[in-house]
Motif scaffolding. Sequence first.
Motif, PDB file in Angstrom:
ATOM      1  N   GLY A   1      10.469   6.540   0.979  1.00  0.00           N
ATOM      2  CA  GLY A   1      10.093   7.819   0.560  1.00  0.00           C
ATOM      3  C   GLY A   1      11.576   8.658   0.974  1.00  0.00           C
ATOM      4  N   LYS A   2      12.704   7.952   1.116  1.00  0.00           N
ATOM      5  CA  LYS A   2      13.842   8.718   1.708  1.00  0.00           C
ATOM      6  C   LYS A   2      14.194   9.611   0.469  1.00  0.00           C
ATOM      7  CE  LYS A   2      17.659   5.148   0.800  1.00  0.00           C
ATOM      8  NZ  LYS A   2      18.457   4.144   1.562  1.00  0.00           N
ATOM      9  N   HIS A   3      14.106   9.412  -0.736  1.00  0.00           N
ATOM     10  CA  HIS A   3      14.657  10.173  -1.695  1.00  0.00           C
ATOM     11  C   HIS A   3      13.821  11.400  -2.293  1.00  0.00           C
ATOM     12  CE1 HIS A   3      18.234   7.707  -1.677  1.00  0.00           C
ATOM     13  NE2 HIS A   3      17.604   6.646  -2.196  1.00  0.00           N
ATOM     14  N   LEU A   4      12.666  11.342  -1.543  1.00  0.00           N
ATOM     15  CA  LEU A   4      11.346  12.315  -1.935  1.00  0.00           C
ATOM     16  C   LEU A   4      11.321  13.232  -1.007  1.00  0.00           C
ATOM     17  CD1 LEU A   4       8.680   9.175  -2.543  1.00  0.00           C
ATOM     18  CD2 LEU A   4      10.199  10.419  -4.426  1.00  0.00           C
ATOM     19  N   HIS A   5      10.498  14.211  -1.463  1.00  0.00           N
ATOM     20  CA  HIS A   5      10.470  15.601  -0.623  1.00  0.00           C
ATOM     21  C   HIS A   5       8.797  15.575  -0.044  1.00  0.00           C
ATOM     22  CE1 HIS A   5      14.259  17.314  -1.756  1.00  0.00           C
ATOM     23  NE2 HIS A   5      13.851  17.133  -3.059  1.00  0.00           N
ATOM     24  N   LEU A   6       8.544  14.355   0.326  1.00  0.00           N
ATOM     25  CA  LEU A   6       7.259  14.201   0.887  1.00  0.00           C
ATOM     26  C   LEU A   6       7.582  14.094   2.481  1.00  0.00           C
ATOM     27  CD1 LEU A   6       5.596  11.633  -1.215  1.00  0.00           C
ATOM     28  CD2 LEU A   6       5.224  13.979  -1.403  1.00  0.00           C
ATOM     29  N   PHE A  47       0.935  -1.060  -0.126  1.00  0.00           N
ATOM     30  CA  PHE A  47       0.258  -0.024  -0.079  1.00  0.00           C
ATOM     31  C   PHE A  47       0.790   1.290   0.012  1.00  0.00           C
ATOM     32  CE2 PHE A  47      -0.168  -0.863   4.740  1.00  0.00           C
ATOM     33  CZ  PHE A  47       0.362   0.135   5.253  1.00  0.00           C
ATOM     34  N   SER A  48       1.885   1.295   0.518  1.00  0.00           N
ATOM     35  CA  SER A  48       2.714   2.349   0.624  1.00  0.00           C
ATOM     36  C   SER A  48       3.401   3.033  -0.523  1.00  0.00           C
ATOM     37  CB  SER A  48       3.796   2.211   1.776  1.00  0.00           C
ATOM     38  OG  SER A  48       3.616   1.899   2.990  1.00  0.00           O
ATOM     39  N   LEU A  49       4.009   1.872  -1.370  1.00  0.00           N
ATOM     40  CA  LEU A  49       4.637   2.376  -2.778  1.00  0.00           C
ATOM     41  C   LEU A  49       3.584   3.041  -3.526  1.00  0.00           C
ATOM     42  CD1 LEU A  49       6.900  -0.706  -3.310  1.00  0.00           C
ATOM     43  CD2 LEU A  49       7.581   1.669  -2.242  1.00  0.00           C
ATOM     44  N   PRO A  50       2.472   2.463  -3.927  1.00  0.00           N
ATOM     45  CA  PRO A  50       1.629   3.157  -4.779  1.00  0.00           C
ATOM     46  C   PRO A  50       1.068   4.554  -4.343  1.00  0.00           C
ATOM     47  CG  PRO A  50       0.577   1.397  -3.960  1.00  0.00           C
ATOM     48  CD  PRO A  50       1.832   1.077  -3.574  1.00  0.00           C
ATOM     49  N   ILE A  51       1.041   4.565  -2.999  1.00  0.00           N
ATOM     50  CA  ILE A  51       0.577   5.888  -2.409  1.00  0.00           C
ATOM     51  C   ILE A  51       1.739   7.034  -2.543  1.00  0.00           C
ATOM     52  CG2 ILE A  51       0.073   7.014  -0.227  1.00  0.00           C
ATOM     53  CD1 ILE A  51      -1.730   4.516   0.725  1.00  0.00           C
TER      54      ILE A  51
END
Length: 187
Positions: free
Chosen positions: A122-127, A79-83
């Motif tokens: 999400g470590k490479h994202l700005h979320l 569920f995490s990856l597509p979100i």
Amino acid sequence: ARTCRLKSNSHQAIGLHERNIPIMLKFAELGLNAPILRAVEEAGYTEMTPIQSQAIPTILDGKDLIGVAQTGTGKTAAFSLPILQKLLKGEGKRRPKTARSLILAPTRELAVQIGENITTYGKHLHLRSTLVYGGVSEKPQIKALQSGVDVLIATPGRLLDLMGQGYISLQDVEFLVLDEADRMLDM
């Protein structure tokens, strides 16, 4: 077995057993954003589990989903990856004291585990993500919610407390996950 109820904008819920979904074996086949795929690879994941290969494409298609699988089969990534992928489309659109996605878990231990996975993927994202659970001071949690979050992982009791005090609104939630929904309903 853990049960996840995944809710998006679609009005149709799909049970994995009801749909014959082709099984993909590699995360690279999903078309995930490069930073997400890189984080998955850095975490040592190469091949998807059955729940992941069926759930991820369904969620990426914007459909609701009820997934049931044994503990340790990768439901959190399912569920995490597509979100995370879907949140990237509107990155930076969070508003103060709101959350763009909500993952509810019945215990603080499970919430922490989910939070660690979200941080890894999400470590490479700005979320921005944050954890909200009882048994600890709420002050750091309140501070983390002030500017809004993309992913809120919470236990129901603390979330209700913070909502009642006006520290968080769920009006902007685009994605809802009830992890171990059966257990929360039993409570």
